[in-house]
Design a protein around this motif. Structure first.
Motif: not given
Length: 225
Positions: A7-17, A28-37, A60-68
Motif C-alpha cells: 500500500i503506497t500513499p501518493i500525492l504529486n509523485e510524478e518525479d518518483e513514480i 519478485g513475485e507474491g504481492f499486489e500493489v494499491i496506490f492511495a491517492d 493525509g498519509r495516515s488516512k490514505q494508508m488506512n483507505a488503501g
C-alpha cells in the motif's frame, strides 16, 4: 506463502513514480500493489495508468494508508513510501518473519546517497527499530491484517503516525527486523541540508515524547525549524 498487499500513499509523485514502478516490477513475485491517492494534480496517476489499482482518499498519509487497507484483500499489509525501493525477494523476507511467529516488522534502511552523515542517520534508524521498537514509514512497515485491524489502523494524525503505530504494535508484539535493506531517497536531506534535517527529525521525536500536539509538530515539520 501469505498474500502480501503493498500500500503506497501518493500525492504529486510524478518525479518518483516511474522509478517506483520499475522497482516493483523487478522486486519478485507474491504481492499486489494499491496506490492511495490524496488528490494528485500532476501526472502521477497517468503514469501509473492501469498497471496497478489506484483509489482516491482524503489527503493525509495516515488516512490514505488506512483507505488503501480498507479497500483491498491480503493477509499482510506492507506500507511503502513512494520514494522508497524494496529489495528483490522482499516477499520471502516477510514470510520468513511470519512463519517464525512474527506479526509485524520492517526493513533495515539505507539511503540512495553515499554521504557519510546519511550512513550515520541510517545506522541510528536501524538501531531505533531494533532496540526501541520504533519503525518509521520509510522502513516499510509490514503487519498482519488481523493485528492492523485490531489496532484500528494508523492513528489519523498529521504527523508521527508511524511512531504512534509502532508504540501500539509494541504493546502487543515485537517489531521484527528483516535481513535485506530497503533503500530510501535522500531528497529531503539534500534539499534542506543533511545536518539541519537530522536535527529537525530528532527535535520532532523529542517533542512528540514530551506530549506536544501532532498538529504543532506538523507545523514545525513544514516550516523546517
Amino acid at each position: 506463502m501469505k498474500s502480501i498487499l503493498v500500500i503506497t500513499p501518493i500525492l504529486n509523485e510524478e518525479d518518483e513514480i516511474e522509478a517506483l514502478l520499475r522497482n516493483l516490477k523487478g522486486a519478485g513475485e507474491g504481492f499486489e500493489v494499491i496506490f492511495a491517492d490524496g488528490g494528485s494534480t500532476d501526472r502521477t496517476n497517468e503514469i501509473i495508468g492501469k498497471s496497478h489499482k489506484i483509489i482516491s482518499s482524503e489527503k493525509g498519509r495516515s488516512k490514505q494508508m488506512n483507505a488503501g487497507a480498507k479497500s483491498a484483500c491480503g493477509s499482510i499489509f506492507l506500507f511503502l513510501h513512494a520514494d522508497s525501493r524494496l529489495p528483490y525477494g522482499f516477499c520471502t523476507e516477510i514470510n520468513k518473519i511470519f512463519e517464525s511467529g512474527g506479526m509485524a516488522g520492517c526493513f533495515p534502511i539505507k539511503f540512495d546517497s553515499s554521504a557519510p552523515l546519511l550512513s550515520i542517520c541510517a545506522y541510528m534508524s536501524n538501531a531505533r527499530a531494533r532496540f526501541r521498537q520504533i519503525a518509521f514509514g520509510d522502513q516499510g512497515l509490514f503487519i498482519t491484517r488481523e493485528l492492523f485491524e485490531d489496532l484500528g489502523g494508523f492513528p489519523e494524525i498529521p504527523l508521527m503516525e508511524d511512531y504512534m503505530m509502532s508504540e501500539l504494535i509494541a504493546q502487543r508484539t515485537k517489531i521484527m527486523l528483516a535481513e535485506k535493506y530497503i533503500t530510501t531517497s535522500a531528497r529531503r536531506f539534500e534539499k534542506h541540508g543533511i545536518l539541519r534535517t537530522m536535527w529537525l527529525m530528532q527535535k520532532l521525536q523529542y517533542l512528540y515524547r514530551k506530549g506536544v500536539s501532532t498538529d504543532i509538530l506538523a507545523e514545525i515539520y513544514r516550516s523546517g525549524k
